[in-house]
Every structure is written in structure tokens, then in C-alpha cells.
Design a protein around this motif. Structure first.
Motif, PDB file in Angstrom:
ATOM      1  N   ILE A 267     -12.325  -9.007   7.851  1.00  0.00           N
ATOM      2  CA  ILE A 267     -13.364  -7.993   8.062  1.00  0.00           C
ATOM      3  C   ILE A 267     -13.664  -7.826   9.547  1.00  0.00           C
ATOM      4  O   ILE A 267     -13.953  -6.715  10.013  1.00  0.00           O
TER       5      ILE A 267
ATOM      6  N   LEU B 210     -13.377  -4.055  11.346  1.00  0.00           N
ATOM      7  CA  LEU B 210     -14.454  -3.467  12.148  1.00  0.00           C
ATOM      8  C   LEU B 210     -14.022  -3.169  13.579  1.00  0.00           C
ATOM      9  O   LEU B 210     -14.713  -2.429  14.285  1.00  0.00           O
TER      10      LEU B 210
ATOM     11  N   GLU C  85     -15.076   0.616  -2.325  1.00  0.00           N
ATOM     12  CA  GLU C  85     -16.022   0.933  -1.254  1.00  0.00           C
ATOM     13  C   GLU C  85     -16.679  -0.305  -0.666  1.00  0.00           C
ATOM     14  O   GLU C  85     -17.046  -0.323   0.511  1.00  0.00           O
ATOM     15  N   GLU C  86     -16.854  -1.358  -1.476  1.00  0.00           N
ATOM     16  CA  GLU C  86     -17.569  -2.552  -1.012  1.00  0.00           C
ATOM     17  C   GLU C  86     -16.642  -3.639  -0.459  1.00  0.00           C
ATOM     18  O   GLU C  86     -17.110  -4.624   0.101  1.00  0.00           O
TER      19      GLU C  86
ATOM     20  N   LYS D 134     -17.049  -4.907   3.204  1.00  0.00           N
ATOM     21  CA  LYS D 134     -18.393  -5.277   3.637  1.00  0.00           C
ATOM     22  C   LYS D 134     -18.615  -6.766   3.417  1.00  0.00           C
ATOM     23  O   LYS D 134     -18.571  -7.248   2.281  1.00  0.00           O
TER      24      LYS D 134
ATOM     25  N   GLU E 155     -21.168  -8.665   3.404  1.00  0.00           N
ATOM     26  CA  GLU E 155     -22.289  -9.089   2.564  1.00  0.00           C
ATOM     27  C   GLU E 155     -21.939  -9.038   1.074  1.00  0.00           C
ATOM     28  O   GLU E 155     -22.565  -9.728   0.253  1.00  0.00           O
ATOM     29  N   SER E 156     -20.923  -8.270   0.705  1.00  0.00           N
ATOM     30  CA  SER E 156     -20.522  -8.159  -0.700  1.00  0.00           C
ATOM     31  C   SER E 156     -19.935  -9.461  -1.229  1.00  0.00           C
ATOM     32  O   SER E 156     -19.910  -9.682  -2.449  1.00  0.00           O
TER      33      SER E 156
END
Length: 396
Positions: A24, A28, A52-53, A56, A58-59
Motif C-alpha cells: 500500500i 500511494l 474498492e477497499e 486502503k 485501514e480495511s
């Protein structure tokens, strides 16, 4: 038209969580003017998911919930084009996603060790980083040591032990004592992130260290442990023909060796959420004289080229502070955080590092396309094949 990049992370490895962070971070930092990035999560069974998640961080606090709202996919080559194909296939709903290149940001066995690279090569998708051979050799600490020693690169002598040796642990312990004495360092032969690695200073510690290492791997490596040890790391960017070295770091640790906790659960990680290897307490640049700095950087490049690496790797060295002698320790063919923190001090932004890695992989594809992978013969048309089934005259 933008290049479509499948950024792959996770996987069936004890370094699963570390890979999520590294992947990740890379997502980014990608140049979105040049690349469309599709995050691809490999769960702990190596099944692939998009959604979509998925990109991320935090997912990943609740992975079962994340998977429930994500789409499982498989790679399919259809007419020379590669797709992330929904699986199981559905009449309606999710559509295939075409990709141009795979970018594995994975760590450890079953993914970094050539297994995933072999799969990608078989499917026919270009991929970033080391090829199958360099990935497999780089993951095997003993094989790496043997190859580098043959090529004049200083390594500590080591001995490899298997499960059959473990079945006779008393004999194994005596062999280690007779060969190395104490202290010794015990390592799973094919793991990273300091998992399963211990220093033993007596027989009791040695037995415990052996038990621990064999709980993670089928083969282990034993070496003499340097008592007055300094560890320094250097990253290399390039391929077997042309490569350059980064700045050098000296990681700081709380025990005899840099542990998993030092790397990912230290004070820097606790203060603001883990940032993978970027959170390790370290000195950058390492406090080294100019001559020693250049020795490390030159040896890093030589090791990288000797092993036939591609993309970015991090090479970890040991310095015996009593003799000032430098030894190669191990290579990370897909290093934590892709070692971006070692490139920024020499003027290479993370975005540019990722771009260069992709360009290196495309260069390899062009070189491979110039090679011959078929040999036209009429061997299957020979008379010797007639009546092959049960034929005594067949030479096959």
C-alpha cells in the motif's frame, strides 16, 4: 494510454502483514499520470482479490469483512492479453480487468521465493523485480552463500541442516559445537524479517533456537555469531548488466540481532502506526569512514549482479567491529518498503524508484523476446513413434 499495473501484496507467508504495508505504501506513491494501479490482495491461501477497499490500509483491521465486499479473481491469458478474471465466473456483475504488468510487493516463502514469479511467467504477464531463478536463490540463504563465496564475495562459513538431522538433535548439537563453538546464530534457510532467527550462547539456548527455527522451515542454517557486531544495509537498483547503490543505513536493535519487533513493532512504529521497514530505528547515513562506505556499496552492487537480480534489492552486511572485516549476510530481493528510505537521501524519489523498476522489467521483456524459445524439428513425425504404446522398439 496509461500502463495498467497490478500491484500485488499479501500472500501465504509469515511476512503477510509486512507485505500489506509495503504494497500500500507503493500504491500511494505511484505516478498516476503514467500508471493506472489496480491493488491486488493475496490472502493467506494465495487467493487474489480486487475491490474498492483493497488499497486502503485501514480495511485490513478486519480482513474477513474486507473479503466479503471484494471480488476474488484469477489471472487469465486470452489471446496474448492478460486479465484479472472474476472467479467463480458470473453471468452478470464484475467484469474482467485487463492488466499490462504485475508488480509483486511480497515478502517471504511462497511468494518472494520464485513461486509467484514462476506463476506470472507461466501466465505470460510481465512482472517487476527479480526473475524466477534470482528470486529462488535469493530466498535460500545457504545457496546464496555458496554462489557468492565462489565469486569471491566474503561470507561467514555456514552449515545447513535438514529435518533428518533434527530427528537426531543430540548429534546435530554436537556437530554444531565441534564446528563453530559458541556463540552461534541459527536461521531458517528461507525466511526474512528476522523470523525464527536466534543467537545461542550455550547448549540449552542452542536446543531452543533449533526448535524455533525448525518450526518455520524444513532446513536451517548455522553460522558462527560475530560477538562485536555492526549491521549495515545497502539497497541496489538495476539489473545484472548495470546497477547502482543507495545510501547505507545502520539499523539499531535491542538484542544481539535486529529482531522482527525491532523492525516492525519498535518505538517509531508504535508512535504512529507501522510504516514497515521505514519505521525501523536507524542511522542514515551509517557512521562509516568514506573508504568503508564505498567498500559496502561496491560489494552490494557486485553481489546483486552476481545473483542476477533485477529491480530493487536490499543487501544486509555484517561488520566485525574487532577486525573491521565486512561480510555479506543476506539479500532481500523484494525488500520491506522497497527500501525507498535509502534512495531518498541520494536524490531518488519513491515515485521515480517505482517507475525505474517498471522500466527495468520491460527492458527484460524486450531482451527475452529476442531469444529463441522453440526449436523446429519433426521429432513427433518420426517412424520410431509408431506403436509407441507398449512398443519394445521405442527409444523414448
Amino acid at each position: 494510454m496509461k500502463t495498467r499495473v497490478a500491484m500485488m501484496f499479501g500472500g501465504k507467508s509469515v511476512e503477510h502483514e509486512v507485505s500489506i504495508i509495503s504494497g500500500i505504501q507503493a500504491i500511494l506513491s505511484m505516478d498516476t499520470d503514467k500508471y493506472d494501479v489496480i491493488p491486488v490482495y493475496l490472502d493467506k491461501k494465495n487467493s487474489m482479490y480486487i475491490g474498492e477497499e483493497i488499497g486502503k490500509i485501514e480495511s485490513y483491521k478486519d480482513i474477513p469483512a474486507l473479503l466479503n465486499k471484494s471480488q476474488r479473481v484469477i489471472l487469465v491469458n486470452d489471446g496474448g492479453k492478460v486479465f484479472l478474471m472474476p472467479y467463480p465466473s458470473k453471468l452478470f456483475g464484475a467484469k474482467p480487468v485487463e492488466i499490462d504488468i504485475a508488480f509483486p510487493v511480497v515478502h517471504g516463502t511462497n511468494v518472494e521465493d520464485g513461486a509467484l514469479q514462476g506463476y506470472l511467467k507461466t501466465v505470460g504477464i510481465p512482472f517487476v523485480g527479480c526473475d524466477v531463478t534470482a528470486s529462488a536463490i535469493g530466498m535460500d540463504k545457504y545457496a546464496t552463500k555458496v554462489i557468492l563465496k565462489e565469486n569471491g564475495i566474503p561470507v561467514l562459513d555456514g552449515k545447513c541442516f535438514t529435518m533428518s538431522d533434527y530427528a537426531k538433535i543430540d548429534e546435530m548439537v554436537k556437530t554444531i559445537e565441534d564446528t563453530f563453538g559458541y556463540p552461534v546464530i541459527i536461521k531458517p534457510v528461507d525466511l526474512g524479517s528476522s523470523v525464527g532467527i536466534s543467537v545461542a550462547k550455550d547448549k540449552n539456548e542452542l536446543a531452543k533456537a533449533i526448535d524455533d527455527a525448525f518450526s518455520y522451515a524444513r532446513k536451517i542454517l548455522v553460522e558462527h555469531a560475530i560477538t562485536n557486531l555492526r549491521e549495515v544495509n545497502c539497497s541496489v537498483l538495476g539489473d545484472e548488466n548495470d546497477a547502482k547503490a543507495s545510501e547505507i543505513e545502520e539499523p539499531l536493535h535491542t538484542k544481539d540481532i535486529l529482531s522482527y519487533e525491532d523492525k516492525y513493532m519498535g518505538s517509531n512504529a508504535k508512535s504512529g502506526g507501522s510504516k514497515g521497514m521505514a519505521s525501523v530505528s536507524r542511522k542514515i547515513p551509517a557512521d562509516l569512514p568514506a573508504e568503508k562506505r564505498e567498500e559496502v556499496r561496491e560489494l552490494a552492487v557486485k553481489s546483486f549482479k552476481t545473483l542476477g537480480c533485477n529491480g530493487v534489492a536490499r543487501i544486509d552486511f555484517m561488520i566485525d567491529a574487532d577486525t573491521d572485516k565486512l561480510y555479506f549476510n543476506e539479500i532481500n530481493t523484494i525488500p520491506g518498503s522497497l527500501s525507498f528510505y535509502l534512495w531518498e537521501p541520494v536524490g531518488v524519489k519513491y515515485k521515480d524508484l517505482l517507475d525505474k523498476m517498471i522500466q527495468l522489467s520491460l527492458k527484460r521483456v524486450r531482451e527475452e523476446e529476442s531469444l529463441t524459445f522453440s526449436f523446429a524439428t519433426n521429432i513427433l513425425n518420426q517412424g520410431s513413434l509408431k506403436g509407441l504404446k507398449g512398443s519394445k522398439g521405442s527409444k523414448l
